[in-house]
Write an enzyme that holds these catalytic residues in place. Sequence first.
Site, short mmCIF file in Angstrom:
data_model
loop_
_atom_site.label_atom_id
_atom_site.label_comp_id
_atom_site.label_asym_id
_atom_site.label_seq_id
_atom_site.Cartn_x
_atom_site.Cartn_y
_atom_site.Cartn_z
N ARG A 61 42.89 122.16 -8.62
CA ARG A 61 43.45 121.44 -9.75
C ARG A 61 44.67 122.18 -10.31
O ARG A 61 45.67 121.58 -10.70
CB ARG A 61 42.38 121.27 -10.85
N HIS A 65 48.41 120.69 -10.85
CA HIS A 65 49.15 120.77 -12.11
C HIS A 65 50.45 121.55 -11.95
O HIS A 65 51.47 121.21 -12.53
CB HIS A 65 48.30 121.41 -13.21
N ASN A 95 46.06 121.14 -19.71
CA ASN A 95 45.81 122.47 -19.16
C ASN A 95 44.73 123.23 -19.89
O ASN A 95 44.31 124.28 -19.45
CB ASN A 95 47.10 123.31 -19.27
N HIS A 193 38.42 114.84 -6.64
CA HIS A 193 37.34 114.72 -7.64
C HIS A 193 35.97 114.65 -6.99
O HIS A 193 34.98 114.45 -7.68
CB HIS A 193 37.60 113.53 -8.57
C1 HEM Z 1 45.17 110.89 -10.20
C2 HEM Z 1 45.34 111.47 -11.35
C3 HEM Z 1 44.42 112.53 -11.89
C4 HEM Z 1 43.88 112.55 -13.12
C5 HEM Z 1 44.11 111.54 -14.22
C6 HEM Z 1 43.05 113.71 -13.20
C7 HEM Z 1 42.36 114.10 -14.33
C8 HEM Z 1 41.43 115.11 -14.36
C9 HEM Z 1 40.66 115.48 -15.52
C10 HEM Z 1 40.79 114.85 -16.90
C11 HEM Z 1 39.79 116.44 -15.15
C12 HEM Z 1 38.70 117.08 -15.99
C13 HEM Z 1 39.21 118.07 -16.99
C14 HEM Z 1 38.08 118.45 -17.91
O1 HEM Z 1 37.65 117.57 -18.67
O2 HEM Z 1 37.58 119.59 -17.82
C15 HEM Z 1 40.03 116.70 -13.76
C16 HEM Z 1 39.34 117.62 -13.04
C17 HEM Z 1 39.66 117.93 -11.74
N1 HEM Z 1 40.71 117.45 -11.02
FE1 HEM Z 1 41.84 115.85 -11.47
N2 HEM Z 1 43.08 114.36 -12.01
C18 HEM Z 1 43.92 113.70 -11.18
C19 HEM Z 1 44.27 114.06 -9.92
C20 HEM Z 1 43.83 115.20 -9.30
C21 HEM Z 1 44.40 115.77 -8.10
C22 HEM Z 1 45.63 115.22 -7.39
C23 HEM Z 1 43.67 116.86 -7.80
C24 HEM Z 1 43.83 117.83 -6.68
C25 HEM Z 1 44.39 117.53 -5.52
C26 HEM Z 1 42.63 116.96 -8.80
C27 HEM Z 1 41.63 117.88 -8.79
C28 HEM Z 1 40.70 118.04 -9.79
C29 HEM Z 1 39.55 118.92 -9.70
C30 HEM Z 1 39.12 119.70 -8.47
C31 HEM Z 1 38.90 118.87 -10.93
C32 HEM Z 1 37.66 119.67 -11.35
C33 HEM Z 1 38.12 120.94 -12.01
C34 HEM Z 1 36.99 121.92 -12.31
O3 HEM Z 1 35.86 121.71 -11.90
O4 HEM Z 1 37.30 122.94 -12.97
N3 HEM Z 1 42.78 115.96 -9.70
N4 HEM Z 1 41.03 115.90 -13.31
C1 LIG Z 2 43.75 129.60 -19.89
C2 LIG Z 2 44.62 129.24 -21.02
O1 LIG Z 2 45.73 129.70 -21.20
N1 LIG Z 2 44.11 128.37 -21.84
C3 LIG Z 2 44.80 127.97 -23.04
C4 LIG Z 2 44.78 126.46 -23.10
O2 LIG Z 2 45.13 126.00 -24.37
C5 LIG Z 2 44.30 126.52 -25.41
C6 LIG Z 2 44.63 125.78 -26.68
O3 LIG Z 2 45.99 125.87 -26.98
C7 LIG Z 2 44.52 128.01 -25.52
O4 LIG Z 2 43.77 128.56 -26.58
C8 LIG Z 2 44.08 128.62 -24.22
O5 LIG Z 2 44.32 130.00 -24.21
#
Ligand code: HEM
Ligand SMILES: CC(=O)N[C@H]1CO[C@H](CO)[C@@H](O)[C@@H]1O
Length: 328
Positions: A61, A65, A95, A193
Amino acid sequence: MKGFWSLGLMVVGVLSILGSVEGDLQMGFYSSSCPKAEKIVQDFVNQHIPNAPSLAATLIRMNFHDCFVRGCDGSVLLNFTSSSGNQTEKVAVPNRTLRGFGFIDAIKSLIEAECPGVVSCADIIALAARDSIVLTGGPSWKVPTGRRDGLLSNASEALAQIPAPTDNITILIQKFANKSLDLKDLVLLSGAHTIGIAHCPSFSNRLYNFTGVGDRDPSLDSEYADVLRSTKCRTQNDNTTIVEMDPGSRKTFDLSYYTLLLKRRGLFESDSALTRNSNTLTYINQLLQGSLQNFFSEFALSMEKMNQIGVKTGTTGEIRKNCAVVNS
Ligand code: HEM
Ligand SMILES: CC(=O)N[C@H]1CO[C@H](CO)[C@@H](O)[C@@H]1O
Ligand SMILES: *[C@@H]1O[C@H](CO)[C@@H](O)[C@H](O)[C@H]1NC(C)=O
Ligand SMILES: *[C@@H]1O[C@H](CO)[C@@H](O)[C@H](O)[C@H]1NC(C)=O
Ligand SMILES: *[C@@H]1O[C@H](CO)[C@@H](O)[C@H](O)[C@H]1NC(C)=O
Ligand SMILES: *[C@@H]1O[C@H](CO)[C@@H](O)[C@H](O)[C@H]1NC(C)=O
Ligand SMILES: *[C@@H]1O[C@H](CO)[C@@H](O)[C@H](O)[C@H]1NC(C)=O
Ligand SMILES: *[C@@H]1O[C@H](CO)[C@@H](O)[C@H](O)[C@H]1NC(C)=O
Ligand SMILES: *[C@@H]1O[C@H](CO)[C@@H](O)[C@H](O)[C@H]1NC(C)=O
């Protein structure tokens, strides 16, 4: 013999001119300047990801980003810009749930000890993400290197350009197209995902207040919505609980994300949206009818494309000493 050598030198000379003019990434860019670099990344990943598999999701992820804002240039890692005080990408809402910065810093330290000032933070992200996904049972892909690190990081750009979980298909297509990624890349890359977790605020509007009248998102399976409300996000304000995006298989890189989409169990509106556009739906069906290997090879191609977005090569940018700060 002498002629052979000068011809050889000429060829090398021409190639290096072409290389620098073209400014493209190259496989094994560090093979002479830091021959152990890629191995150091891989060894570190192999050593630590098995004990912390959730980091694999975080790293891919982070890779996404990074590439979506100012190109794959390590800007996601910056704590400050040169003009400190401006908010960097890290601070932007999308982020806030990124983790794994310490992991990249640890790899960077090992590499700096081996060959200081040679290997970019941007390349380390791309390599570490690829190597960790392999450990989740996922595909591998080519990571040509030679990216340089950017000097700027801007929170409002991250907010504007990184897709939001509430984005509809039009916006998703537009944000991907802006990075030269097509509809197929959108479907494939969303397949990441299949691993990882989300926090409730990324989707709880779908459970509690979808259109502002205390309603639910009708495109989310109601049984699943009940389960999420009663066992996970018990109030709309819950901002600490985490939910598996691909329940039961969140650590395994497989096709089950797409199966869930068709069961109306995609967690985000952005996931669900992929099933209501006829082109993306056709593509989901093709992936499900194909083999896991087919998904893997297609996913790999999209990652290779994503990892080329806006890369800085040659003499642009810099090789950061510390991934969190621009060199002074
Ligand atoms: C298509 C548009 C996308 C949207 C709107 C999106 C949005 C999100 C959001 C909101 C989260 C959860 C954040 C949270 O609540 O903690 C997430 C998690 C994640 N996203 Fe996406 N994402 C997108 C595309 C992608 C792409 C292109 C990748 C990688 C190639 C990706 C990989 C991941 C992964 C692996 C997680 C899990 C992160 C974790 O477990 O720490 N996503 N994404
Ligand atoms: C890892 C990191 O830099 N996280 C930042 C994301 O944004 C929050 C809120 O502004 C910060 O407190 C975190 O340090
Ligand atoms: C950058 O910020 C992270 C937390 O976001 C912190 O752990 C790290 O120490 C900071 N690094 C520098 C060099 O300021
Ligand atoms: C933020 O960046 C802008 C443009 O680079 C600059 O003019 C401004 O001084 C910076 N703000 C701070 C607080 O550093
Ligand atoms: C950050 O990006 C926004 C939106 O593109 C722009 O208006 C702003 O000037 C940028 N800030 C800096 C410091 O570059
Ligand atoms: C998609 O979202 C944008 C921005 O929120 C909105 O302007 C547009 O009308 C929406 N499109 C559809 C088809 O819902
Ligand atoms: C993406 O958007 C930016 C800013 O809106 C624009 O300058 C750029 O040309 C767009 N790129 C593509 C490939 O559409
Ligand atoms: C739903 O959202 C609307 C608009 O944001 C708000 O006025 C209302 O109080 C919310 N309803 C519930 C049940 O939270
Ligand atoms: C989570 O919610 C609590 C209480 O509403 C609030 O104090 C806290 O700042 C929130 N945390 C985040 C990360 O938004």
